[in-house]
Design a protein around this motif. Structure first.
Motif, PDB file in Angstrom:
ATOM      1  N   CYS A  91       0.907  -1.194  -0.236  1.00 45.86           N
ATOM      2  CA  CYS A  91       0.092  -0.147   0.055  1.00 45.86           C
ATOM      3  C   CYS A  91       0.578   1.663  -0.319  1.00 45.86           C
ATOM      4  N   CYS A 120      -1.352  -1.838   5.202  1.00 48.92           N
ATOM      5  CA  CYS A 120      -1.661  -3.330   5.244  1.00 48.92           C
ATOM      6  C   CYS A 120      -0.297  -4.511   5.441  1.00 48.92           C
ATOM      7  N   CYS A 160       2.446 -10.910   1.832  1.00 49.21           N
ATOM      8  CA  CYS A 160       1.910 -10.464   3.250  1.00 49.21           C
ATOM      9  C   CYS A 160       2.868 -11.241   3.668  1.00 49.21           C
ATOM     10  N   LEU A 174      -2.064  -7.427   6.712  1.00 54.48           N
ATOM     11  CA  LEU A 174      -4.285  -7.761   5.995  1.00 54.48           C
ATOM     12  C   LEU A 174      -3.206  -8.911   4.898  1.00 54.48           C
ATOM     13  N   CYS A 175      -3.624  -9.608   4.994  1.00 54.33           N
ATOM     14  CA  CYS A 175      -3.674 -10.186   3.760  1.00 54.33           C
ATOM     15  C   CYS A 175      -4.731 -10.757   3.166  1.00 54.33           C
ATOM     16  N   ARG A 176      -4.586 -10.074   1.393  1.00 51.97           N
ATOM     17  CA  ARG A 176      -5.738 -10.242   0.358  1.00 51.97           C
ATOM     18  C   ARG A 176      -6.097 -11.119   0.057  1.00 51.97           C
ATOM     19  N   CYS A 177      -5.227 -12.376   0.711  1.00 50.85           N
ATOM     20  CA  CYS A 177      -6.001 -13.758  -0.142  1.00 50.85           C
ATOM     21  C   CYS A 177      -6.964 -14.592   0.692  1.00 50.85           C
ATOM     22  N   GLY A 178      -6.732 -13.983   1.853  1.00 51.52           N
ATOM     23  CA  GLY A 178      -7.444 -14.220   3.351  1.00 51.52           C
ATOM     24  C   GLY A 178      -7.456 -16.020   3.719  1.00 51.52           C
TER      25      GLY A 178
END
Ligand code: FES
Ligand code: FES
Length: 206
Positions: free
Chosen positions: A93, A98, A155, A186-190
Motif C-alpha cells: 500500500c 497493509c 503479505c 492484511l492478507c488479500r488472499c484470505g
C-alpha cells in the motif's frame, strides 16, 4: 493592527502571543526545513538543517552496520530494498495500512514505509532475513509452511515479523493479544485461518 487583535480586550492583547511573535523571537522562519528532533537545534543560528541533499548515515540491520549516503526524505523501506538489497519487507500500500513492509525496530513491529531511514539511526532494525539460521527456518516460518498460511506470499514476511514481535512479547498470547498483535497486517488472499493455526503451533514451541 490586525483585525483579529482589534477584537481582543487590552488585557488579552498584552498577553496574546502569536505564532508570528514566536517565529520572530526564536529566529525561525517558516521556510527553514526542520527535521523531527532537530527542531530545537535548528532554532539556534549556527545549527545546520539536514538535506535536502544526501547525508551520511549508519543503519544497523540484523546486527550488521551499514554506512549509507541518503537524502533525509528517504523512507526505511527504500533504504532497505533499494540501497541495501534487503528485500524481504514488501511494498504494497505504501501508506501504513497493509503491514507488508513490517520490520522490527528495537523489537517493536513498525511499518518501514512510514518511517524515515534517518529516524532509524542508532536503533536495531530486524528484517525477515534474520530469522533463518544455518539453513533452518525459524519456528514461526516453519509453522507458516506447515499450515499453508500463505498463498501469493506477498503479505507473509510482514505477518511473520508481526508474529515474531507478538510472540517475543507474549509467548502465549490471549485471543485479544493475538488479535491486536496482528491487527496491523492484511492478507488479500484470505489466509487468516492458516495464520491463526500457524501462530498456535509457533507458540507451543515458544
Ligand atoms: Fe507499508 Fe503497506 S506497504 S503498510
Ligand atoms: Fe497473498 Fe496474503 S498470501 S496477500
Amino acid at each position: 493592527m490586525h483585525d483579529e487583535d482589534e477584537a481582543k480586550s487590552p488585557q488579552e492583547r498584552s498577553t496574546a502571543f502569536s505564532r508570528r511573535d514566536f517565529l520572530k523571537i526564536s529566529g525561525i522562519s517558516a521556510a527553514v526545513p526542520l527535521i523531527g528532533s532537530d527542531l530545537v537545534e535548528a532554532a539556534t543560528p549556527e545549527a545546520k538543517p539536514l538535506g535536502p541533499g544526501k547525508v551520511p548515515i549508519e543503519l544497523t540491520v540484523n546486527g550488521k552496520k551499514h554506512a549509507l549516503s541518503l537524502e533525509p526524505r528517504v523512507i526505511l523501506l527504500d533504504a532497505l530494498r533499494d540501497n541495501l538489497d534487503i528485500t524481504g519487507a514488501k511494498r504494497v500500500c505504501d501508506r501504513g495500512e497493509c503491514g507488508a513492509c513490517t520490520v522490527l525496530l528495537d523489537n517493536k513491529a513498525v511499518y518501514a514505509c512510514s518511517i524515515l531511514a534517518i529516524d532509524a539511526v542508532g536503533r536495531q532494525i530486524t528484517t525477515v532475513e534474520s530469522l533463518m539460521q544455518e539453513g533452518k527456518l525459524h519456528p514461526i516460518q516453519q509453522a507458516f509452511v506447515d499450515h499453508d498460511a500463505s498463498q501469493c506470499g506477498f503479505c507473509t514476511p510482514g505477518f511473520v515479523m508481526a508474529s515474531k514481535a507478538l510472540l517475543d512479547k507474549h509467548p502465549h498470547p490471549s485471543a485479544d493479544e493475538l488479535r491486536r498483535g496482528l491487527s496491523g497486517n492484511l492478507c488479500r488472499c484470505g489466509t487468516y485461518a492458516g495464520i491463526r493455526q500457524a501462530l498456535a503451533q509457533a507458540q507451543k514451541g515458544a
